[in-house]
Design an enzyme around this catalytic site. Structure first.
Site, PDB file in Angstrom:
ATOM      1  N   LYS A 138       0.850  -1.188   0.000  1.00 33.65           N
ATOM      2  CA  LYS A 138       0.000   0.000   0.000  1.00 33.65           C
ATOM      3  C   LYS A 138       0.883   1.235   0.000  1.00 33.65           C
ATOM      4  O   LYS A 138       2.017   1.128   0.453  1.00 33.65           O
ATOM      5  CB  LYS A 138      -0.942   0.031   1.192  1.00 33.65           C
ATOM      6  N   TYR A 224      -4.855   4.130   5.867  1.00 34.80           N
ATOM      7  CA  TYR A 224      -5.374   3.209   6.903  1.00 34.80           C
ATOM      8  C   TYR A 224      -6.669   3.747   7.494  1.00 34.80           C
ATOM      9  O   TYR A 224      -7.596   2.997   7.794  1.00 34.80           O
ATOM     10  CB  TYR A 224      -4.354   3.036   8.027  1.00 34.80           C
TER      11      TYR A 224
HETATM   12  P1  NAD Z   1      12.195   1.822   2.412  1.00 32.18           P
HETATM   13  O1  NAD Z   1      12.657   3.171   1.943  1.00 32.18           O
HETATM   14  O2  NAD Z   1      12.679   1.346   3.723  1.00 32.18           O
HETATM   15  O3  NAD Z   1      12.549   0.715   1.315  1.00 32.18           O
HETATM   16  C1  NAD Z   1      12.377   0.938  -0.051  1.00 32.18           C
HETATM   17  C2  NAD Z   1      13.265  -0.013  -0.830  1.00 32.18           C
HETATM   18  O4  NAD Z   1      13.162   0.294  -2.218  1.00 32.18           O
HETATM   19  C3  NAD Z   1      14.746   0.103  -0.469  1.00 32.18           C
HETATM   20  O5  NAD Z   1      15.300  -1.165  -0.376  1.00 32.18           O
HETATM   21  C4  NAD Z   1      15.345   0.848  -1.642  1.00 32.18           C
HETATM   22  O6  NAD Z   1      16.689   0.500  -1.880  1.00 32.18           O
HETATM   23  C5  NAD Z   1      14.459   0.364  -2.788  1.00 32.18           C
HETATM   24  N1  NAD Z   1      14.465   1.265  -3.932  1.00 32.18           N
HETATM   25  C6  NAD Z   1      14.576   0.863  -5.211  1.00 32.18           C
HETATM   26  N2  NAD Z   1      14.567   1.909  -6.034  1.00 32.18           N
HETATM   27  C7  NAD Z   1      14.452   3.008  -5.262  1.00 32.18           C
HETATM   28  C8  NAD Z   1      14.379   4.410  -5.534  1.00 32.18           C
HETATM   29  N3  NAD Z   1      14.415   4.884  -6.790  1.00 32.18           N
HETATM   30  N4  NAD Z   1      14.267   5.248  -4.505  1.00 32.18           N
HETATM   31  C9  NAD Z   1      14.204   4.787  -3.234  1.00 32.18           C
HETATM   32  N5  NAD Z   1      14.251   3.477  -2.916  1.00 32.18           N
HETATM   33  C10 NAD Z   1      14.378   2.600  -3.914  1.00 32.18           C
HETATM   34  O7  NAD Z   1      10.602   1.844   2.388  1.00 32.18           O
HETATM   35  P2  NAD Z   1       9.618   0.871   3.162  1.00 32.18           P
HETATM   36  O8  NAD Z   1       9.217   1.508   4.439  1.00 32.18           O
HETATM   37  O9  NAD Z   1      10.144  -0.490   3.208  1.00 32.18           O
HETATM   38  O10 NAD Z   1       8.325   0.963   2.202  1.00 32.18           O
HETATM   39  C11 NAD Z   1       8.235   0.227   1.003  1.00 32.18           C
HETATM   40  C12 NAD Z   1       6.755   0.017   0.669  1.00 32.18           C
HETATM   41  O11 NAD Z   1       6.156  -0.718   1.729  1.00 32.18           O
HETATM   42  C13 NAD Z   1       5.940   1.298   0.552  1.00 32.18           C
HETATM   43  O12 NAD Z   1       4.937   1.116  -0.404  1.00 32.18           O
HETATM   44  C14 NAD Z   1       5.314   1.446   1.923  1.00 32.18           C
HETATM   45  O13 NAD Z   1       4.117   2.193   1.925  1.00 32.18           O
HETATM   46  C15 NAD Z   1       5.064   0.007   2.270  1.00 32.18           C
HETATM   47  N6  NAD Z   1       4.998  -0.240   3.721  1.00 32.18           N
HETATM   48  C16 NAD Z   1       3.942  -0.925   4.183  1.00 32.18           C
HETATM   49  C17 NAD Z   1       3.818  -1.167   5.536  1.00 32.18           C
HETATM   50  C18 NAD Z   1       2.643  -1.956   6.039  1.00 32.18           C
HETATM   51  O14 NAD Z   1       2.459  -2.016   7.239  1.00 32.18           O
HETATM   52  N7  NAD Z   1       1.885  -2.589   5.172  1.00 32.18           N
HETATM   53  C19 NAD Z   1       4.775  -0.681   6.416  1.00 32.18           C
HETATM   54  C20 NAD Z   1       5.859   0.012   5.911  1.00 32.18           C
HETATM   55  C21 NAD Z   1       5.976   0.232   4.545  1.00 32.18           C
END
Ligand code: NAD
Length: 368
Positions: A138, A224
């Site tokens: 999401k 949410y």
């Molecule tokens: P994050 O920034 O920690 O991780 C993102 C990942 O994408 C990294 O590994 C990064 O290297 C990679 N990536 C690849 N290309 C990229 C670019 N051009 N710019 C930036 N990063 C790039 O983010 P996250 O918190 O893990 O979130 C990722 C997804 O998961 C989002 O859609 C977020 O909304 C979702 N999320 C959902 C929940 C949930 O409870 N369902 C919780 C946290 C995050």
């Protein structure tokens, strides 16, 4: 010990060697052998950031119907660390350039897209085109139009698509759905809900860039609260009016900080919501004709809690992501739609699109 004749001895040696080779299988594979081998599907995580590393990979150590089979990363050092930590064979490790080769890999059944929002559409469509079923995090995409493209691409490829809405598998949330939708205390007349956290992270992170995140607190946290209202009432909102405030404009120059909205539902219930990157919120309160219920925390994954008519719910917490992924693997095995399909992600994005329109016009905006 009883003496073995030659035939028995050969059989005994054969059985011992099968047992020994089974012990040499990777932990994932030996679990596979112990569980139902036909049903344990391989998941590849795309994007090894905070959520994939902190929640999904650990949850995949607890799943029964699926396991962590592969990874897709642009960072070679992460490939090494993850391969070692989770026993992932080299052949199941991809980067963003060779990702489409995953089509040839029968060990990967499901691709889980855990990337910045702007990349969700591309990787969902590429995964489905490679013949894989997809879970996408999401918010599903930058806007409703992208969601429709993703749904159409998965349908065309005859692959299932699900959104990472873990709370639909969470027991406190399921209780709220039951109380609200089944009108256990009569009709719900009012819902108040908010979700947010105080952002003190990297000022250059993708979450603060509109082109990558699609927006700020509304896209990330507000979704949410929108879901909360929708699943409490079991209805779809028809219009919305929103306002916003910015107290740290230097940090949130490109994205929304705090947004407040009112939703109009067909039943005329009073429904307000708010989202923020500058307040620690996480509650849902529902007032019905003959009672009330609430959740706080309502949306996290570190344990939910709630009350019904002022009394504690006393419902145990679970590993939400394990339940979510196990359910999707089961859906894939049974070839049935997930209870949180792409269409569910689209419904939220239609509301979010309308909220952003309302922030621009200052007026009520129709949804959809
Ligand atoms: P994050 O920034 O920690 O991780 C993102 C990942 O994408 C990294 O590994 C990064 O290297 C990679 N990536 C690849 N290309 C990229 C670019 N051009 N710019 C930036 N990063 C790039 O983010 P996250 O918190 O893990 O979130 C990722 C997804 O998961 C989002 O859609 C977020 O909304 C979702 N999320 C959902 C929940 C949930 O409870 N369902 C919780 C946290 C995050």
């Amino acid at each position: 010990m009883k003496k073995l004749d030659n035939a028995s001895r050969r059989k005994f040696i054969k059985n011992v060697s099968i047992g020994a080779s089974a012990l040499l299988l990777s932990p994932a594979l030996s679990k596979l052998a112990l569980a139902n081998p036909a049903k344990r599907l391989g998941i590849a995580l795309v994007g090894l950031g905070g959520y994939a590393g902190g929640q999904l990979a650990p949850a995949l150590q607890k799943t029964k119907n699926c396991y962590l089979a592969g990874i897709v990363t642009g960072t070679p050092s992460k490939a090494v660390t993850w391969a070692k930590k989770y026993n992932i064979p080299q052949g199941n490790i991809y980067n963003y350039q060779n990702f489409d080769d995953i089509a040839k890999n029968p060990a990967i059944d499901i691709v889980y897209v855990v990337l910045p929002v702007s990349m969700h559409k591309e990787y969902t469509i590429r995964a489905a085109s490679a013949g894989k079923h997809v879970i996408c995090e999401k918010p599903m995409a930058l806007n409703a139009a992208e969601c429709r493209e993703m749904i159409a691409a998965c349908k065309k490829a005859n692959r299932l698509l699900s959104i990472g809405y873990r709370l639909h598998f969470e027991p406190h949330t399921q209780e709220v759905m039951r109380l609200g939708q089944k009108q256990v205390f009569g009709k719900v007349t009012r819902v108040e809900t908010g979700n947010g956290f105080t952002y003190n992270g990297d000022p250059n992170a993708w979450r603060l860039k509109k082109a990558l995140g699609g927006g700020g607190g509304l896209m990330d946290m507000g979704i949410y609260a929108i879901q909360g209202a929708r699943y409490t009432l079991g209805q779809e909102p028809i219009a919305v009016k929103a306002t916003q405030e910015k107290t740290r404009p230097e940090l949130f120059k490109d994205v929304d900080e705090t947004v407040y909205w009112e939703l109009k539902f067909p039943g005329g219930q009073k429904v307000t919501g708010k989202s923020s990157y500058n307040h620690d919120w996480g509650y849902l309160r529902a007032q019905a004709e003959k009672g009330s219920f609430e959740l706080q925390p309502a949306y996290g994954y570190d344990g939910l809690d709630g009350k019904i008519n002022g009394k504690p719910m006393q419902i145990p917490n679970i590993v939400q992501q394990a339940a979510q992924m196990d359910d999707f693997a089961n859906c894939v095995n049974l070839k049935k739609q997930s209870r949180v399909p792409g269409e569910e992600g689209l419904k939220d994005m239609k509301v979010i699109d309308a909220i952003y329109r309302s922030l621009n016009t200052g007026k009520w905006e129709q949804i959809g």
